[in-house]
Write an enzyme that holds these catalytic residues in place. Structure first.
Site, mmCIF file in Angstrom:
data_model
loop_
_atom_site.group_PDB
_atom_site.id
_atom_site.type_symbol
_atom_site.label_atom_id
_atom_site.label_comp_id
_atom_site.label_asym_id
_atom_site.label_seq_id
_atom_site.Cartn_x
_atom_site.Cartn_y
_atom_site.Cartn_z
ATOM 1 N N ASN A 184 -18.696 8.131 2.869
ATOM 2 C CA ASN A 184 -17.232 7.678 2.947
ATOM 3 C C ASN A 184 -17.228 7.644 4.189
ATOM 4 O OD1 ASN A 184 -14.641 8.147 3.472
ATOM 5 N ND2 ASN A 184 -14.252 9.587 1.775
ATOM 6 N N ASP A 196 -18.924 20.136 0.809
ATOM 7 C CA ASP A 196 -18.539 19.995 -0.854
ATOM 8 C C ASP A 196 -17.372 21.080 -1.046
ATOM 9 O OD1 ASP A 196 -19.607 19.226 -3.118
ATOM 10 O OD2 ASP A 196 -19.797 21.294 -3.835
ATOM 11 N N ASP A 237 -3.933 18.013 -5.763
ATOM 12 C CA ASP A 237 -2.602 18.140 -4.851
ATOM 13 C C ASP A 237 -1.594 18.540 -5.610
ATOM 14 O OD1 ASP A 237 -4.224 18.602 -2.432
ATOM 15 O OD2 ASP A 237 -3.682 16.567 -1.887
#
Ligand code: IMP
Length: 206
Positions: free
Chosen positions: A19, A78, A164
């Site tokens: 990423n 992680d 979220d």
């Protein structure tokens, strides 16, 4: 005796992530310590299967694989959501609960349904982030960050990602997805883990 930094200035560090945004952010964070980052993607390193039973084990597995393949120290993370009444689920399976289409509306609904089956009442949960720093000499340091909160239903807000919208941090009235990104970043599990890593890089703590 004051401990020394875990990474010395001039170190080249592999970020075991493909990423680009994550790699850039970590690079900015570690630049003041003279640490130069390169991504596992840039080096063409393969991503190992996440077969660990904990966040820390999965982070270590990714960091160790990148370190062994490159001969350089490597950092991996992680993270996920752990709900008390679900015995810590979805936990290390947080991404997988969203299915192949990465459908987090579905994943949040699964959490809600499972909590209902568990009897409701206890809404305690936490986000966890484990960072693993593997070194060529075989050593591996783990820095774990958490943020405590409650699961709310229905989902609220559209600013964040993943779980979220159903996570309201303790002491707040709004969910992570209703907060401005800077407000979330100031208290998040990732911020907590990185603060511990940065403290170790500056030799303040181990
Ligand atoms: P990974 O560590 O990047 O594999 O992320 C694991 C999964 O945990 C993500 O896909 C999200 O579902 C969840 N997760 C991790 N951090 C957060 C967060 O800050 N907000 C919402 N979901 C998160």
């Amino acid at each position: 005796m004051k401990p020394g930094p875990i990474l010395s200035p001039g170190t080249r560090l592999v970020i075991a992530s493909h990423n680009a945004g994550k790699v850039r952010e970590i690079g900015d964070l570690l630049a003041p310590f003279g640490i130069d980052v390169v991504s596992a993607g840039t080096l063409g390193l393969a991503e190992p299967e996440e077969t660990g039973a904990t966040f820390a084990a999965n982070a270590e597995l990714k960091a160790r694989a990148a370190c062994d393949a490159s001969g350089l120290p490597a950092l991996a993370d992680d993270s996920g959501l752990a709900v008390d009444v679900l015995g810590g689920d979805p936990g290390i399976y947080s991404a997988r609960w969203a299915g192949p289409d990465r459908d987090f509306a579905l994943a949040m609904d699964k959490v809600h349904q499972a909590m209902g089956r568990a009897g409701g009442g206890d809404t305690n949960a936490r986000f966890v982030c484990a960072l693993a720093l593997a070194r060529p000499d075989g050593a591996c340091d783990i820095f774990e960050g958490t943020v405590e909160g409650d699961i709310v239903w229905p989902p609220r807000g559209d600013k964040g990602f993943g779980y979220d919208p159903i996570f309201r941090p303790k002491g707040r009235t709004i969910t992570f997805a209703e907060m401005e990104p800077q407000a979330k970043h100031a208290i998040s599990h990732r911020a907590d883990a990185f603060a511990k890593l940065v403290a170790a890089c500056s030799g303040k703590a181990r």
